[in-house]
Design a protein around this motif. Structure first.
Motif, PDB file in Angstrom:
ATOM      1  N   ALA A   1       8.721  38.435  70.578  1.00 17.05           N
ATOM      2  CA  ALA A   1       8.222  38.490  69.202  1.00 17.05           C
ATOM      3  C   ALA A   1       9.200  39.240  68.302  1.00 17.05           C
ATOM      4  O   ALA A   1       9.478  38.820  67.172  1.00 17.05           O
ATOM      5  CB  ALA A   1       6.850  39.158  69.169  1.00 17.05           C
TER       6      ALA A   1
ATOM      7  N   ALA B   1       7.078  26.009  64.092  1.00 17.27           N
ATOM      8  CA  ALA B   1       6.187  25.489  65.130  1.00 17.27           C
ATOM      9  C   ALA B   1       6.705  24.164  65.674  1.00 17.27           C
ATOM     10  O   ALA B   1       6.721  23.937  66.891  1.00 17.27           O
ATOM     11  CB  ALA B   1       4.778  25.322  64.578  1.00 17.27           C
TER      12      ALA B   1
ATOM     13  N   VAL C   1       9.869  24.913  67.890  1.00 20.32           N
ATOM     14  CA  VAL C   1       9.560  25.539  69.178  1.00 20.32           C
ATOM     15  C   VAL C   1       8.843  24.549  70.100  1.00 20.32           C
ATOM     16  O   VAL C   1       9.178  24.404  71.264  1.00 20.32           O
ATOM     17  CB  VAL C   1       8.728  26.823  68.981  1.00 20.32           C
ATOM     18  N   ALA C   2       7.844  23.842  69.581  1.00 19.29           N
ATOM     19  CA  ALA C   2       7.081  22.892  70.399  1.00 19.29           C
ATOM     20  C   ALA C   2       7.950  21.712  70.822  1.00 19.29           C
ATOM     21  O   ALA C   2       7.963  21.322  71.983  1.00 19.29           O
ATOM     22  CB  ALA C   2       5.865  22.400  69.626  1.00 19.29           C
TER      23      ALA C   2
ATOM     24  N   SER D   1      14.282  29.787  71.122  1.00 20.82           N
ATOM     25  CA  SER D   1      12.974  30.122  71.686  1.00 20.82           C
ATOM     26  C   SER D   1      12.881  29.753  73.163  1.00 20.82           C
ATOM     27  O   SER D   1      12.138  30.379  73.926  1.00 20.82           O
ATOM     28  CB  SER D   1      11.857  29.421  70.908  1.00 20.82           C
TER      29      SER D   1
ATOM     30  N   ASN E   1       8.106  33.683  76.723  1.00 22.40           N
ATOM     31  CA  ASN E   1       6.983  33.527  75.809  1.00 22.40           C
ATOM     32  C   ASN E   1       7.480  32.963  74.476  1.00 22.40           C
ATOM     33  O   ASN E   1       7.711  33.698  73.514  1.00 22.40           O
ATOM     34  CB  ASN E   1       6.279  34.869  75.601  1.00 22.40           C
ATOM     35  N   ALA E   2       7.654  31.634  74.439  1.00 20.36           N
ATOM     36  CA  ALA E   2       8.159  30.981  73.232  1.00 20.36           C
ATOM     37  C   ALA E   2       7.166  31.092  72.084  1.00 20.36           C
ATOM     38  O   ALA E   2       7.559  31.134  70.910  1.00 20.36           O
ATOM     39  CB  ALA E   2       8.481  29.512  73.514  1.00 20.36           C
ATOM     40  N   VAL E   3       5.873  31.155  72.402  1.00 23.52           N
ATOM     41  CA  VAL E   3       4.856  31.275  71.355  1.00 23.52           C
ATOM     42  C   VAL E   3       5.008  32.614  70.625  1.00 23.52           C
ATOM     43  O   VAL E   3       4.933  32.673  69.397  1.00 23.52           O
ATOM     44  CB  VAL E   3       3.436  31.135  71.947  1.00 23.52           C
ATOM     45  N   ALA E   4       5.237  33.690  71.384  1.00 23.43           N
ATOM     46  CA  ALA E   4       5.443  35.004  70.768  1.00 23.43           C
ATOM     47  C   ALA E   4       6.696  34.989  69.897  1.00 23.43           C
ATOM     48  O   ALA E   4       6.708  35.562  68.803  1.00 23.43           O
ATOM     49  CB  ALA E   4       5.563  36.083  71.844  1.00 23.43           C
TER      50      ALA E   4
ATOM     51  N   ALA F   1       7.949  32.380  68.367  1.00 25.94           N
ATOM     52  CA  ALA F   1       7.614  31.612  67.167  1.00 25.94           C
ATOM     53  C   ALA F   1       6.764  32.433  66.201  1.00 25.94           C
ATOM     54  O   ALA F   1       7.004  32.426  64.987  1.00 25.94           O
ATOM     55  CB  ALA F   1       6.881  30.332  67.558  1.00 25.94           C
ATOM     56  N   LEU F   2       5.771  33.146  66.744  1.00 27.16           N
ATOM     57  CA  LEU F   2       4.915  33.977  65.886  1.00 27.16           C
ATOM     58  C   LEU F   2       5.717  35.087  65.214  1.00 27.16           C
ATOM     59  O   LEU F   2       5.470  35.428  64.055  1.00 27.16           O
ATOM     60  CB  LEU F   2       3.762  34.564  66.698  1.00 27.16           C
TER      61      LEU F   2
END
Length: 198
Positions: free
Chosen positions: A4, A51, A54-55, A135, A140-143, A145-146
């Motif tokens: 993050a 988003a 990353v996705a 990412s 933790n690619a979501v972290a 991205a966030l």
């Protein structure tokens, strides 16, 4: 937490460099015209692009395992060049904020903002390609991205609402030099981390 912070740092450094979109947000902020809808539009647009990057990159990296290495070194190269450009701008100096006439109506301001955001090829390179590829280096690619999305919200809201405070500062060329040195240092630090696999 590390992903993050990395996402926030890289996302913030990518949007720091002055461009047409940031100059427009600054002008709107300095004139105090439609600041909230403008900064919200910029931040939400960035979030959507991050988003998607990353996705999309994650799925593509799974299908093509070799792509991760290509993007790792490609991203490092891009960051090195981007950083060098920032250092060159700092060396040359001479930059100063020029505040032009801002759009009058909300509709015109939003259309201008959307055009400067979605029709800018650098936006796709920075958010979709670069942030998406980097990412993949994190568990933790979501972290990540966030973190990058948070950077966009912090940056655009700070820029729009803090513009009046920044106007006297960025009327002085030395302020741009300091900013460019900081951007260059962040870019080179992240490039080194990518190459060293850290």
């Amino acid at each position: 937490m590390g992903a993050a912070v990395a996402g926030f740092s890289l996302g913030f450094s990518l949007i720091l460099a002055i461009g047409a979109q940031n100059a427009f947000v600054l002008r709107q902020g300095l004139r105090r015209e439609h600041v909230f809808p403008i900064v919200l539009t910029c931040a939400l647009s960035d979030a959507a692009l991050i988003a998607a990057g990353v996705a999309g990159f994650g799925a593509l990296a799974e299908a093509l395992p070799w792509l991760e290495s290509v993007m790792r070194y490609g991203g490092a190269t891009f960051l090195t060049v981007y950083g060098a450009r920032a250092f060159r701008a700092a060396w040359r100096g001479g930059e100063a904020m020029e505040v032009g006439r801002a759009a009058g109506s909300l509709r015109t301001a939003l259309l201008t903002c959307l055009a400067l955001t979605w029709l800018n090829p650098h936006v796709y390179l920075d958010t979709v390609v670069l942030l998406g590829s980097i990412s993949a280096q994190y568990d933790n690619a979501v972290a990540f991205a966030l973190g990058a999305m948070t950077a966009s919200f912090v940056f655009f809201f700070s820029l729009g609402y803090g513009a009046r405070l920044l106007a006297p500062l960025f009327a002085r060329p030395v302020a741009w030099r300091v900013l460019d040195v900081l951007v260059g240092a962040i870019m080179w630090a992240i490039a080194a981390k990518l190459v060293l696999g850290g």
